[in-house]
Design a protein around this motif. Structure first.
Motif, mmCIF file in Angstrom:
data_model
loop_
_atom_site.group_PDB
_atom_site.id
_atom_site.type_symbol
_atom_site.label_atom_id
_atom_site.label_comp_id
_atom_site.label_asym_id
_atom_site.label_seq_id
_atom_site.Cartn_x
_atom_site.Cartn_y
_atom_site.Cartn_z
ATOM 1 N N UNK A 66 0.848 -1.206 0.000
ATOM 2 C CA UNK A 66 0.000 0.000 0.000
ATOM 3 C C UNK A 66 0.875 1.244 0.000
ATOM 4 N N UNK A 67 1.899 1.243 0.864
ATOM 5 C CA UNK A 67 2.837 2.368 0.901
ATOM 6 C C UNK A 67 3.602 2.492 -0.414
ATOM 7 N N UNK A 68 3.953 1.361 -0.995
ATOM 8 C CA UNK A 68 4.716 1.371 -2.246
ATOM 9 C C UNK A 68 3.916 2.045 -3.362
ATOM 10 N N UNK A 69 2.679 1.592 -3.571
ATOM 11 C CA UNK A 69 1.883 2.134 -4.680
ATOM 12 C C UNK A 69 1.386 3.552 -4.391
ATOM 13 N N UNK A 70 1.064 3.842 -3.132
ATOM 14 C CA UNK A 70 0.684 5.217 -2.787
ATOM 15 C C UNK A 70 1.882 6.153 -2.956
ATOM 16 N N UNK A 71 3.068 5.703 -2.548
ATOM 17 C CA UNK A 71 4.281 6.499 -2.740
ATOM 18 C C UNK A 71 4.564 6.746 -4.207
ATOM 19 N N UNK A 72 4.344 5.718 -5.031
ATOM 20 C CA UNK A 72 4.523 5.895 -6.473
ATOM 21 C C UNK A 72 3.509 6.906 -7.004
ATOM 22 N N UNK A 92 -4.901 1.503 -6.607
ATOM 23 C CA UNK A 92 -4.309 0.181 -6.345
ATOM 24 C C UNK A 92 -4.070 0.015 -4.849
ATOM 25 N N UNK A 93 -3.529 1.044 -4.204
ATOM 26 C CA UNK A 93 -3.290 0.975 -2.759
ATOM 27 C C UNK A 93 -4.605 0.796 -2.009
ATOM 28 N N UNK A 94 -5.638 1.505 -2.430
ATOM 29 C CA UNK A 94 -6.941 1.389 -1.769
ATOM 30 C C UNK A 94 -7.552 0.008 -1.963
ATOM 31 N N UNK A 108 -2.719 5.454 7.385
ATOM 32 C CA UNK A 108 -1.675 6.150 6.631
ATOM 33 C C UNK A 108 -1.963 6.140 5.132
ATOM 34 N N UNK A 109 -2.461 5.017 4.622
ATOM 35 C CA UNK A 109 -2.755 4.942 3.186
ATOM 36 C C UNK A 109 -3.866 5.917 2.818
ATOM 37 N N UNK A 110 -4.880 6.007 3.651
ATOM 38 C CA UNK A 110 -5.960 6.972 3.392
ATOM 39 C C UNK A 110 -5.393 8.388 3.402
ATOM 40 N N UNK A 111 -4.530 8.699 4.375
ATOM 41 C CA UNK A 111 -3.925 10.033 4.437
ATOM 42 C C UNK A 111 -3.146 10.347 3.154
ATOM 43 N N UNK A 112 -2.314 9.406 2.714
ATOM 44 C CA UNK A 112 -1.492 9.646 1.520
ATOM 45 C C UNK A 112 -2.375 9.778 0.279
ATOM 46 N N UNK A 113 -3.315 8.855 0.114
ATOM 47 C CA UNK A 113 -4.150 8.881 -1.095
ATOM 48 C C UNK A 113 -5.029 10.126 -1.165
ATOM 49 N N UNK A 114 -5.613 10.488 -0.026
ATOM 50 C CA UNK A 114 -6.518 11.636 -0.019
ATOM 51 C C UNK A 114 -5.769 12.967 0.111
ATOM 52 N N UNK A 115 -4.747 12.997 0.970
ATOM 53 C CA UNK A 115 -4.075 14.254 1.263
ATOM 54 C C UNK A 115 -2.961 14.638 0.307
ATOM 55 N N UNK A 134 -10.108 8.424 7.861
ATOM 56 C CA UNK A 134 -8.783 7.851 8.081
ATOM 57 C C UNK A 134 -8.222 8.230 9.436
ATOM 58 N N UNK A 135 -8.475 9.448 9.850
ATOM 59 C CA UNK A 135 -8.047 9.915 11.167
ATOM 60 C C UNK A 135 -8.707 9.078 12.262
ATOM 61 N N UNK A 136 -10.015 8.852 12.139
ATOM 62 C CA UNK A 136 -10.735 8.061 13.126
ATOM 63 C C UNK A 136 -10.226 6.629 13.172
ATOM 64 N N UNK A 137 -9.905 6.069 12.019
ATOM 65 C CA UNK A 137 -9.343 4.712 11.971
ATOM 66 C C UNK A 137 -8.003 4.680 12.710
#
Length: 140
Positions: A66-72, A92-94, A108-115, A134-137
């Motif tokens: 998830x971090x890999x594809x969100x980072x990409x 893909x990360x989602x 963290x994935x929600x933060x990266x994808x959305x933010x 994502x914050x609540x999670x």
């Protein structure tokens, strides 16, 4: 990358599951490094992301993917000027997040994808509710 090609988010999310404990631990170490490098050593960030993506493509996916594809996705949106493809990597990360055992990386994935990714192609306002979710999670 040639290994990534034009694979869709669905194709990436349907890669086999990574089961080799040695590679899982290596991916986890890279994940922890890339989090720090994003701010402290930004020139290393792309190298770590490319290594994590390649490892996911070659050996299978796990939570670190998830971090890999969100980072990409971050790199494609900003550095490479391709927000449409960056959003595809976020998708893909989602999709990987929906698989069992991915809870530790969900916030963290929600933060990266959305933010850091989605605002390149959609109004910023549309990211607020998912970011709050994502914050609540993350608080759980």
């Amino acid at each position: 990358s040639r290994a990534l090609g034009n694979r869709t988010a669905e194709e990436l999310a349907n890669l086999p599951t990574l089961t080799d404990e040695r590679i899982i631990m290596g991916q986890r170490m890279l994940e922890l490094l890339e989090i720090s490098c994003y701010q402290a050593q930004p020139k290393m960030f792309p190298l770590l992301i490319f290594l994590m993506v390649r490892t996911s493509l070659e050996h299978g996916i796990n939570a670190s993917s998830c971090d890999a594809f969100a980072g990409l996705g971050i790199l494609l949106c900003g550095g490479f000027g391709n927000p449409k493809r960056g959003l595809e990597m976020a998708r893909a990360a989602e999709l990987i997040l929906e698989k069992p055992g991915m809870n530790r990386i969900k916030s963290r994935t929600i933060f990266v994808c959305e933010g850091l990714i989605r605002h390149w192609t959609e109004p910023l306002r549309s990211t607020l509710d998912p970011l709050l979710g994502g914050y609540k999670i993350g608080l759980e």
